[in-house]
Design an enzyme around this catalytic site. Structure first.
Site, PDB file in Angstrom:
ATOM      1  N   ARG A   1      86.501  12.877  21.223  1.00  0.00           N
ATOM      2  CA  ARG A   1      86.927  14.244  20.923  1.00  0.00           C
ATOM      3  C   ARG A   1      86.115  15.225  21.771  1.00  0.00           C
ATOM      4  O   ARG A   1      85.113  14.853  22.367  1.00  0.00           O
ATOM      5  CB  ARG A   1      86.780  14.541  19.433  1.00  0.00           C
ATOM      6  CG  ARG A   1      85.460  14.071  18.802  1.00  0.00           C
ATOM      7  CD  ARG A   1      85.024  14.969  17.720  1.00  0.00           C
ATOM      8  NE  ARG A   1      84.877  16.315  18.231  1.00  0.00           N
ATOM      9  CZ  ARG A   1      83.870  16.737  18.976  1.00  0.00           C
ATOM     10  NH1 ARG A   1      82.879  15.927  19.279  1.00  0.00           N
ATOM     11  NH2 ARG A   1      83.849  17.971  19.415  1.00  0.00           N
TER      12      ARG A   1
ATOM     13  N   ALA B   1      87.025  18.634  24.482  1.00  0.00           N
ATOM     14  CA  ALA B   1      87.934  18.710  25.633  1.00  0.00           C
ATOM     15  C   ALA B   1      87.433  17.960  26.878  1.00  0.00           C
ATOM     16  O   ALA B   1      88.200  17.243  27.527  1.00  0.00           O
ATOM     17  CB  ALA B   1      88.186  20.172  25.970  1.00  0.00           C
ATOM     18  N   ALA B   2      86.154  18.107  27.209  1.00  0.00           N
ATOM     19  CA  ALA B   2      85.648  17.468  28.432  1.00  0.00           C
ATOM     20  C   ALA B   2      85.622  15.945  28.267  1.00  0.00           C
ATOM     21  O   ALA B   2      86.003  15.197  29.183  1.00  0.00           O
ATOM     22  CB  ALA B   2      84.245  17.987  28.753  1.00  0.00           C
TER      23      ALA B   2
ATOM     24  N   ARG C   1      96.993  14.535  21.790  1.00  0.00           N
ATOM     25  CA  ARG C   1      96.608  15.814  21.174  1.00  0.00           C
ATOM     26  C   ARG C   1      97.149  16.928  22.072  1.00  0.00           C
ATOM     27  O   ARG C   1      97.049  16.832  23.297  1.00  0.00           O
ATOM     28  CB  ARG C   1      95.083  15.935  21.025  1.00  0.00           C
ATOM     29  CG  ARG C   1      94.496  14.939  20.035  1.00  0.00           C
ATOM     30  CD  ARG C   1      93.024  15.219  19.761  1.00  0.00           C
ATOM     31  NE  ARG C   1      92.836  16.326  18.831  1.00  0.00           N
ATOM     32  CZ  ARG C   1      91.655  16.883  18.574  1.00  0.00           C
ATOM     33  NH1 ARG C   1      90.568  16.449  19.193  1.00  0.00           N
ATOM     34  NH2 ARG C   1      91.545  17.873  17.700  1.00  0.00           N
TER      35      ARG C   1
ATOM     36  N   CYS D   1      81.388  24.301  16.165  1.00  0.00           N
ATOM     37  CA  CYS D   1      81.950  23.021  16.586  1.00  0.00           C
ATOM     38  C   CYS D   1      80.951  22.249  17.458  1.00  0.00           C
ATOM     39  O   CYS D   1      79.734  22.470  17.359  1.00  0.00           O
ATOM     40  CB  CYS D   1      83.297  23.208  17.292  1.00  0.00           C
ATOM     41  SG  CYS D   1      84.264  21.673  17.419  1.00  0.00           S
TER      42      CYS D   1
ATOM     43  N   ASP E   1      88.940  24.759  24.396  1.00  0.00           N
ATOM     44  CA  ASP E   1      89.901  23.681  24.640  1.00  0.00           C
ATOM     45  C   ASP E   1      90.902  24.098  25.700  1.00  0.00           C
ATOM     46  O   ASP E   1      91.403  23.269  26.460  1.00  0.00           O
ATOM     47  CB  ASP E   1      90.612  23.303  23.338  1.00  0.00           C
ATOM     48  CG  ASP E   1      89.642  22.556  22.446  1.00  0.00           C
ATOM     49  OD1 ASP E   1      88.880  23.210  21.718  1.00  0.00           O
ATOM     50  OD2 ASP E   1      89.604  21.313  22.531  1.00  0.00           O
TER      51      ASP E   1
ATOM     52  N   LYS F   1      87.988  25.657  18.640  1.00  0.00           N
ATOM     53  CA  LYS F   1      88.005  25.177  17.254  1.00  0.00           C
ATOM     54  C   LYS F   1      88.278  26.293  16.265  1.00  0.00           C
ATOM     55  O   LYS F   1      87.738  27.394  16.390  1.00  0.00           O
ATOM     56  CB  LYS F   1      86.656  24.508  16.960  1.00  0.00           C
ATOM     57  CG  LYS F   1      86.476  23.934  15.581  1.00  0.00           C
ATOM     58  CD  LYS F   1      87.540  22.958  15.179  1.00  0.00           C
ATOM     59  CE  LYS F   1      87.720  21.812  16.151  1.00  0.00           C
ATOM     60  NZ  LYS F   1      88.942  21.011  15.885  1.00  0.00           N
TER      61      LYS F   1
ATOM     62  N   LYS G   1      89.510  23.710  31.841  1.00  0.00           N
ATOM     63  CA  LYS G   1      89.981  24.279  30.572  1.00  0.00           C
ATOM     64  C   LYS G   1      90.987  25.416  30.815  1.00  0.00           C
ATOM     65  O   LYS G   1      91.520  25.979  29.862  1.00  0.00           O
ATOM     66  CB  LYS G   1      88.816  24.820  29.738  1.00  0.00           C
ATOM     67  CG  LYS G   1      87.580  23.934  29.680  1.00  0.00           C
ATOM     68  CD  LYS G   1      87.789  22.741  28.782  1.00  0.00           C
ATOM     69  CE  LYS G   1      86.577  21.818  28.727  1.00  0.00           C
ATOM     70  NZ  LYS G   1      85.396  22.375  28.116  1.00  0.00           N
TER      71      LYS G   1
END
Ligand code: RUB
Length: 323
Positions: free
Chosen positions: A23, A25-26, A71, A136, A205, A216, A241
């Site tokens: 989990r 993004a990167a 996702r 987050c 994200d 988040k 991103k």
């Protein structure tokens, strides 16, 4: 044409992304790029695709679609797939395989370098003795704190728990490993503790062409509170991103996750007939964000579109699409 084989490494990675074992993004982007390289190796070795360049290409596109469907919100995932699949070229399976593996390696190396570079930029915004608030778990945001610590600055942190998945626990552990003193709080205590912090640092994200930051759930409320309290807030985000489709007016899909992450079935039943919603992300309008920190320097959110055009042109392709 032969039916494309799909290597189980792709299935495994897709499952791990969907269930959030992988989990952020990167991390999702680098896992997806690596899964494509695994698929290239497997397809070059499989009977059905080893001698058929078109079947090889089809199997990579299939893998891309499987990964893309996991996702919807973090654009780093399709950007990773784009990077690798657009570089898939060659007349033979061996040449195709090499092009995919090389592109995947290059992508992962660039990702690491970009995070280091943006960390330096973000660290320059932090002063010795600062306290940061996090939300987050963002490896890009943590890179800024880590670089500040490496510059010899003493930094402490107030870490929001981040319901429902409590990614704040991962952040707290990572900060402790850097030697940063951590105070963990529940999300609803954030406004109270903003009086004690100097900076809010979050990740992203996706970033939209209008400078909106998708991160988040809870980021936008935190940003509004930070503005009201006069605390600067920055988004640390590598350019993977940046969401190229927003250049042509598309909006970013916000993932809705299972209600069981919010309330256990038994408790829910005991409460009675209710609806439960669990959006995983929200959008912070650019006017509530002070800066977007990237590997190309820091930008006011409203000007990020110039960088987006430079890097992605006017739109986005889908090289994983069925042909
Ligand atoms: C993770 C999240 C992170 C961004 C940035 O959400 O919102 O802030 O992905 O992370 P989830 P990074 O836990 O639902 O994936 O900076 O590591 O790319």
């Amino acid at each position: 044409m032969t039916e494309p084989t799909r290597h189980s490494a792709v299935e495994e990675t897709a499952e791990e992304i969907a269930t959030m074992e992988i989990r952020g993004a990167a991390t999702i982007a680098s896992a997806a790029a690596e899964a494509l390289a695994d698929q290239a190796e497997a397809a070059a070795a499989a009977d059905a695709t080893a001698s058929d360049p078109e079947a090889f290409r089809a199997s990579l596109r299939t893998a891309g679609r499987t990964l893309r469907e996991t996702r919807p919100t973090a654009v780093s995932l399709p950007n990773a797939l784009r990077y690798v699949l657009q570089r898939m070229e060659g007349e033979t399976v061996d040449a195709l395989r090499r092009s995919v593996v090389d592109a995947s390696d290059a992508f992962v190396r660039q990702l690491d370098r970009a995070q280091e570079d943006l960390g330096e930029v973000g660290a320059n915004r932090l002063a010795d003795g600062d306290t940061v608030m996090t939300h987050c778990h963002s490896t890009d945001a943590l890179a800024c704190v880590e670089a500040a610590v490496e510059q010899g600055k003493s930094i402490s942190a107030v870490v929001k728990e981040t319901r429902p998945r409590q990614q704040g626990h991962i952040t707290a552990e990572a900060l402790r490993e850097m030697g940063v003193p951590v105070t963990l709080i529940v999300d609803s205590a954030a406004r109270r503790y903003l009086d004690e912090v100097d900076h809010v640092v979050v990740g992203a994200d996706s970033i939209a062409a209008d400078g909106g930051v998708i991160n988040k759930i809870g980021t936008s409320g935190l940003a509004v509170n930070a503005r009201e309290r006069g605390v600067p807030i920055m988004t640390a985000a590598q350019t993977i991103k940046l969401h190229p489709e927003t250049l042509t007016g598309h909006t970013v899909e916000i993932e809705m996750r299972s209600e069981e992450e919010v309330v256990e079935p038994g408790t829910r039943e005991a409460i009675g007939e209710i609806a439960v919603e669990n959006p995983a992300f929200d959008v912070t309008p650019p006017r509530y964000m002070d800066a977007i920190v990237t590997e190309h320097g820091q930008f006011p959110p409203e000007s990020i579109v110039a960088l987006m055009r430079e890097l992605f042109g006017e739109g986005a392709t889908e090289p994983w699409a069925e042909q």
